[in-house]
Design a protein around this motif. Structure first.
Motif, short mmCIF file in Angstrom:
data_model
loop_
_atom_site.label_atom_id
_atom_site.label_comp_id
_atom_site.label_asym_id
_atom_site.label_seq_id
_atom_site.Cartn_x
_atom_site.Cartn_y
_atom_site.Cartn_z
N GLN A 65 0.84 -1.20 0.00
CA GLN A 65 0.00 0.00 0.00
C GLN A 65 0.87 1.24 0.00
O GLN A 65 1.88 1.31 0.70
N GLN A 67 0.69 5.32 0.79
CA GLN A 67 -0.16 6.26 1.50
C GLN A 67 0.66 7.45 1.99
O GLN A 67 1.90 7.44 1.95
N LYS A 68 -0.05 8.45 2.42
CA LYS A 68 0.61 9.68 2.88
C LYS A 68 1.27 9.47 4.24
O LYS A 68 2.37 9.97 4.49
N TRP A 69 0.61 8.74 5.12
CA TRP A 69 1.05 8.62 6.51
C TRP A 69 1.84 7.34 6.72
O TRP A 69 1.50 6.30 6.16
N ALA A 71 2.83 3.88 8.24
CA ALA A 71 1.98 2.85 8.86
C ALA A 71 2.37 2.59 10.31
O ALA A 71 1.53 2.25 11.13
N GLU A 110 -8.54 3.75 -1.80
CA GLU A 110 -9.40 3.71 -0.60
C GLU A 110 -9.38 5.05 0.11
O GLU A 110 -8.33 5.69 0.21
N TRP A 112 -11.14 6.63 3.89
CA TRP A 112 -11.79 6.13 5.12
C TRP A 112 -12.41 7.26 5.93
O TRP A 112 -11.90 8.38 5.96
N TYR A 138 -10.85 -3.33 -4.02
CA TYR A 138 -10.73 -3.33 -2.56
C TYR A 138 -10.80 -4.74 -1.98
O TYR A 138 -9.97 -5.14 -1.15
N ASN A 142 -7.51 -6.50 -0.10
CA ASN A 142 -7.58 -6.57 1.35
C ASN A 142 -8.00 -7.95 1.85
O ASN A 142 -8.28 -8.11 3.05
N SER A 235 -6.48 11.89 2.05
CA SER A 235 -5.47 11.29 1.18
C SER A 235 -5.87 9.86 0.89
O SER A 235 -6.28 9.11 1.77
N ASN A 237 -5.46 5.96 0.02
CA ASN A 237 -4.55 4.82 0.16
C ASN A 237 -4.60 4.03 -1.14
O ASN A 237 -5.69 3.63 -1.58
N THR A 239 -3.71 0.69 -3.00
CA THR A 239 -3.31 -0.71 -2.78
C THR A 239 -2.93 -1.33 -4.12
O THR A 239 -3.66 -1.20 -5.11
#
Length: 418
Positions: A65, A67-69, A71, A110, A112, A138, A142, A235, A237, A239
């Motif tokens: 994945q 992503q901005k942040w 994990a 994704e 959330w 998705y 997942n 932002s 995510n 996958t």
């Protein structure tokens, strides 16, 4: 020395242990406590580790994945501020990855939102339901598959349709007696047509695998995502599912290059996004728990060393108490090595009896955690083997001095001892 003599020495050691029950029990206590403490802690850690690895394997072995942040959270406030300054990942960037990464066969997006409620005909769920705006990939990415009904489709995404797939637990809560497919539900007070229900996916940590709603990412954006400048608040995510496990690293590098181009990064600028996979999460978790394992092993080792010192002292007293017995055996022809072996056997046997009891007690104490939670019970046999081996070492190491002292006794002086 023939086999019969060795057997005789072993039988004498066992007889001496049986005839001095109180002393033997006192010797065992320290060993049992030391081994049990190590095994209990390691068993508890093993139980948590197995559960965590199962939880963190949600992406499967072929998926990662972007992503901005990060994990794994933030190591410092500086890292947090740095991540906050990153531009959000977008659905357009996910589309670019889907189009350009040849090593991947499934690329999803994704978004959330947490803490909402879902209702059906006035029956309202708790307000702890999560919403995920996603693409059809998705479910595959997942490893959470649709049990009844259907998944969201590309047509649903293109038309921003108000359709939803809900978790098994949520379906059980709202539709205990009727088929949920085709029903209209209210997600955060907005109406959606229910098209599918996910298979049950329990979590030992109470994660909301069965307590969420999947809707088309475009429907999510229309409701939750817009900012004043026309962009999106959240932002995405991204996958990415590699075609084979062997292509995972290739897919990751290709995705990195695509995202760097899409985000206009120069060759000397670092990535302004993060990658993570199930394997990286598990590796980070194991690295985090390594200190706990080392600490438990050190404390258990100290306990065993203290117990070994106790064994040595008790056996030194035993040599004094059994001086006349040793003198009689030597006068009847027993050699120094016979006496040495007998006392070493006593120490080793006692330590291994204590080790075995400690292993059993440690497993029982460690698995109390599984009895109190939904974690699976665990029996880490490698630690049991290590515990028994370590007890043998302790028995030989701390039983050697009393054994040498006993073997060196002069038989005439020993016979005169009162």
């Amino acid at each position: 020395m023939n086999k019969m003599q060795k057997l005789d020495i072993l039988l004498m050691a066992l007889s001496a242990i049986r005839s001095n029950k109180l002393r033997s029990v006192l010797t065992l206590v320290g060993i049992v406590a030391g081994v049990a403490s190590i095994i209990a802690v390691m068993t508890a850690i093993s139980i948590v580790q197995v559960a965590m690895e199962k939880e963190m394997s949600v992406l499967g072995s072929q998926t990662f994945q972007a992503q901005k942040w990060p994990a794994g959270g933030f190591n410092s406030e500086q890292d947090r501020r740095k991540a906050e300054k990153r531009p959000p990942l977008t659905v357009a960037e996910a589309d670019a990855v889907r189009a350009q990464v040849d090593s991947a066969d499934q690329v999803g997006a994704e978004l959330w939102h947490f803490g909402i409620s879902v209702s059906y005909k006035g029956d309202v769920s708790n307000s702890n339901v999560a919403i995920v705006g996603g693409t059809p990939e998705y479910s595959e990415n997942n490893t959470h598959y649709v049990g009844i009904g259907r998944n969201i489709s590309h047509m649903d995404v293109a038309g921003a349709r108000r359709v939803a797939v809900i978790g098994y637990g949520l379906a059980e809560r709202l539709f205990p007696f009727v088929d949920p497919i085709g029903r209209d539900i209210f997600v955060d007070k907005r109406k959606y047509r229910l098209v599918g229900v996910f298979q049950e996916k329990k979590s030992a940590f109470g994660s909301g695998y069965d307590n969420y709603v999947l809707m088309p990412v475009t429907s999510f954006q229309r409701t939750y995502g817009k900012l004043r400048n026309g962009g999106f608040a959240n932002s995405v995510n991204i996958t990415v599912h590699a075609r084979t496990p062997e292509l995972l690293e290739n897919a990751m590098e290709e995705t990195r290059q695509v995202l760097r181009r899409e985000r206009g990064l120069k060759h000397n600028e670092e990535d302004n996004f993060e990658f993570f996979s199930s394997e990286s999460l598990i590796t980070n978790f194991n690295r985090t728990t390594l200190g706990v394992k080392i600490g438990a092993f050190v404390m258990g080792t100290i306990s065993l060393v203290v117990a070994g010192i106790g064994i040595m002292n008790i056996m030194l007293v035993s040599v004094t108490e059994r001086t006349k017995e040793i003198g009689i055996r030597k006068s009847l022809g027993a050699k120094r090595q016979d006496i040495l072996r007998q006392f070493l056997w006593e120490a080793v046997i006692l330590c291994n009896i204590g080790g075995a009891l400690g292993v059993i007690l440690g497993f029982a104490l460690g698995n109390v955690l599984s009895a109190m939670t939904d974690f699976e019970a665990s029996v880490p046999l490698e630690w049991a083997i290590m515990g028994v081996v370590f007890c043998t070492v302790v028995g030989v190491g701390f039983g050697l001095l009393p054994a040498i002292k006993a073997s060196k006794l002069d038989p005439i002086e020993a016979l005169r001892f009162e």
